[in-house]
Motif scaffolding. Structure first.
Motif, PDB file in Angstrom:
ATOM      1  N   VAL A 201       0.857  -1.179   0.000  1.00 42.56           N
ATOM      2  CA  VAL A 201       0.000   0.000   0.000  1.00 42.56           C
ATOM      3  C   VAL A 201       0.897   1.234   0.000  1.00 42.56           C
ATOM      4  N   GLY A 202       0.719   2.064  -1.036  1.00 40.45           N
ATOM      5  CA  GLY A 202       1.460   3.315  -1.131  1.00 40.45           C
ATOM      6  C   GLY A 202       0.523   4.488  -0.920  1.00 40.45           C
ATOM      7  N   ARG A 203       1.009   5.669  -1.116  1.00 34.81           N
ATOM      8  CA  ARG A 203       0.216   6.889  -0.881  1.00 34.81           C
ATOM      9  C   ARG A 203      -1.053   6.931  -1.721  1.00 34.81           C
ATOM     10  N   TYR A 204      -1.045   6.305  -2.892  1.00 33.70           N
ATOM     11  CA  TYR A 204      -2.214   6.319  -3.769  1.00 33.70           C
ATOM     12  C   TYR A 204      -3.016   5.019  -3.730  1.00 33.70           C
ATOM     13  N   GLY A 205      -2.741   4.167  -2.735  1.00 32.65           N
ATOM     14  CA  GLY A 205      -3.549   2.970  -2.552  1.00 32.65           C
ATOM     15  C   GLY A 205      -2.809   1.673  -2.773  1.00 32.65           C
ATOM     16  N   VAL A 206      -3.582   0.631  -3.049  1.00 24.69           N
ATOM     17  CA  VAL A 206      -3.051  -0.718  -3.240  1.00 24.69           C
ATOM     18  C   VAL A 206      -2.304  -0.782  -4.568  1.00 24.69           C
ATOM     19  N   ARG A 207      -1.085  -1.302  -4.519  1.00 24.47           N
ATOM     20  CA  ARG A 207      -0.320  -1.448  -5.757  1.00 24.47           C
ATOM     21  C   ARG A 207      -1.086  -2.340  -6.732  1.00 24.47           C
ATOM     22  N   GLY A 208      -1.175  -1.892  -7.967  1.00 24.42           N
ATOM     23  CA  GLY A 208      -1.868  -2.650  -9.003  1.00 24.42           C
ATOM     24  C   GLY A 208      -3.318  -2.263  -9.182  1.00 24.42           C
ATOM     25  N   ASP A 209      -3.854  -1.436  -8.279  1.00 24.58           N
ATOM     26  CA  ASP A 209      -5.235  -0.993  -8.424  1.00 24.58           C
ATOM     27  C   ASP A 209      -5.264   0.240  -9.337  1.00 24.58           C
ATOM     28  N   VAL A 210      -6.388   0.434 -10.002  1.00 29.12           N
ATOM     29  CA  VAL A 210      -6.573   1.613 -10.847  1.00 29.12           C
ATOM     30  C   VAL A 210      -7.984   2.154 -10.642  1.00 29.12           C
ATOM     31  N   GLN A 211      -8.161   3.386 -11.036  1.00 21.95           N
ATOM     32  CA  GLN A 211      -9.480   4.019 -11.056  1.00 21.95           C
ATOM     33  C   GLN A 211      -9.686   4.533 -12.475  1.00 21.95           C
ATOM     34  N   ALA A 212     -10.818   4.184 -13.066  1.00 17.69           N
ATOM     35  CA  ALA A 212     -11.100   4.617 -14.436  1.00 17.69           C
ATOM     36  C   ALA A 212     -11.553   6.073 -14.484  1.00 17.69           C
ATOM     37  N   ASN A 213     -12.203   6.539 -13.420  1.00 18.25           N
ATOM     38  CA  ASN A 213     -12.704   7.909 -13.371  1.00 18.25           C
ATOM     39  C   ASN A 213     -12.019   8.635 -12.225  1.00 18.25           C
ATOM     40  N   ARG A 214     -10.909   9.264 -12.512  1.00 22.52           N
ATOM     41  CA  ARG A 214     -10.120   9.903 -11.443  1.00 22.52           C
ATOM     42  C   ARG A 214     -10.712  11.232 -10.987  1.00 22.52           C
ATOM     43  N   LYS A 215     -11.721  11.701 -11.675  1.00 24.37           N
ATOM     44  CA  LYS A 215     -12.406  12.903 -11.204  1.00 24.37           C
ATOM     45  C   LYS A 215     -13.167  12.604  -9.907  1.00 24.37           C
ATOM     46  N   HIS A 216     -13.689  11.393  -9.784  1.00 29.34           N
ATOM     47  CA  HIS A 216     -14.511  11.026  -8.635  1.00 29.34           C
ATOM     48  C   HIS A 216     -13.903   9.946  -7.742  1.00 29.34           C
TER      49      HIS A 216
ATOM     50  N   GLY B 279     -10.063   7.883  -6.362  1.00 27.87           N
ATOM     51  CA  GLY B 279      -8.608   7.909  -6.285  1.00 27.87           C
ATOM     52  C   GLY B 279      -8.069   9.226  -5.768  1.00 27.87           C
ATOM     53  N   GLY B 280      -6.772   9.406  -5.927  1.00 27.64           N
ATOM     54  CA  GLY B 280      -6.098  10.576  -5.392  1.00 27.64           C
ATOM     55  C   GLY B 280      -5.738  10.347  -3.935  1.00 27.64           C
ATOM     56  N   LEU B 281      -5.109  11.319  -3.325  1.00 28.05           N
ATOM     57  CA  LEU B 281      -4.634  11.147  -1.950  1.00 28.05           C
ATOM     58  C   LEU B 281      -5.765  11.014  -0.939  1.00 28.05           C
ATOM     59  N   ASP B 282      -6.875  11.748  -1.122  1.00 27.78           N
ATOM     60  CA  ASP B 282      -7.974  11.699  -0.153  1.00 27.78           C
ATOM     61  C   ASP B 282      -8.926  10.521  -0.356  1.00 27.78           C
ATOM     62  N   LYS B 283      -8.822   9.858  -1.497  1.00 30.76           N
ATOM     63  CA  LYS B 283      -9.645   8.681  -1.790  1.00 30.76           C
ATOM     64  C   LYS B 283      -8.748   7.538  -2.274  1.00 30.76           C
ATOM     65  N   ALA B 284      -7.622   7.386  -1.599  1.00 33.41           N
ATOM     66  CA  ALA B 284      -6.644   6.381  -2.011  1.00 33.41           C
ATOM     67  C   ALA B 284      -7.182   4.964  -1.856  1.00 33.41           C
ATOM     68  N   LEU B 285      -8.007   4.753  -0.829  1.00 34.08           N
ATOM     69  CA  LEU B 285      -8.586   3.442  -0.550  1.00 34.08           C
ATOM     70  C   LEU B 285     -10.057   3.604  -0.194  1.00 34.08           C
ATOM     71  N   TYR B 286     -10.816   2.566  -0.493  1.00 38.02           N
ATOM     72  CA  TYR B 286     -12.226   2.529  -0.123  1.00 38.02           C
ATOM     73  C   TYR B 286     -12.440   1.300   0.743  1.00 38.02           C
TER      74      TYR B 286
END
Length: 182
Positions: free
Chosen positions: A36-51, A53-60
């Motif tokens: 787990v890095g600053r942007y979440g779980v390694r290997g995970d992606v977000q298709a819509n980064r507007k809503h 991911g990012g630092l405040d939504k790194a993990l759900y």
């Protein structure tokens, strides 16, 4: 004691009728230790980064107890990752977590609760079938939303790791209260 039931990352991008044309909601459990890095779980992606991911939504994070509730309501199994979550927790009321609350998972990973999930049309399409109709409202009204997290301390985590609430700010609103505007 609360524990981490599963760590999940995107299994595959799927076609979606939304504006991006794809969704990364199809998350599945990982085996072994997950970095787990600053942007979440390694290997995970977000298709819509507007809503997402990012630092405040790194993990759900989503609670097993809430998943069990929805499994009964929808009359189907809802395995870890089904809600698009990265962390399936057990024994911790994620929706009652206070914004600013800090959790430690395993020995090193520290996470800070930042905000509730806001359900969207992509999530409704993922639910599918006749159950998709009215899903966003139904999910919202129930208040079993889950929480977004900021990574404060990186490391590796695994299913079965204990989850400890390290600090919880007195008087801060809960995830559920923020969503409901209380």
């Amino acid at each position: 004691m609360p524990f981490l039931r599963a760590v999940c990352a995107v299994h595959q991008l799927r076609p979606d009728a939304g504006s991006n044309g794809v969704t990364a909601i199809d998350k599945r459990p990982l085996t072994g230790a997950a970095p787990v890095g600053r942007y979440g779980v390694r290997g995970d992606v977000q298709a819509n980064r507007k809503h997402h991911g990012g630092l405040d939504k790194a993990l759900y994070a989503y609670a097993q107890e809430d998943a069990d509730f929805w499994a009964r309501q929808l009359d189907r199994e809802l395995p870890p990752g089904w809600f698009g979550e990265n962390l399936r927790m057990e024994g911790l009321d994620v929706n009652a977590a206070r914004v600013g609350e800090v959790w430690r998972i395993g020995d090193r990973v520290e996470l800070e609760v930042t905000m509730p999930r806001t359900p969207c049309a992509t999530f409704a399409r993922w639910v599918g079938g006749s159950q998709a109709r009215g899903w966003v409202k139904r999910f919202s009204d129930e208040g079993r939303l889950g929480a977004y997290l900021r990574v404060r301390g990186t490391g590796s985590i695994s299913a079965g790791d204990p989850v400890v609430v390290v600090e919880s700010p007195d008087g801060a609103p809960t995830v559920r209260e923020i969503y409901r505007g209380v």
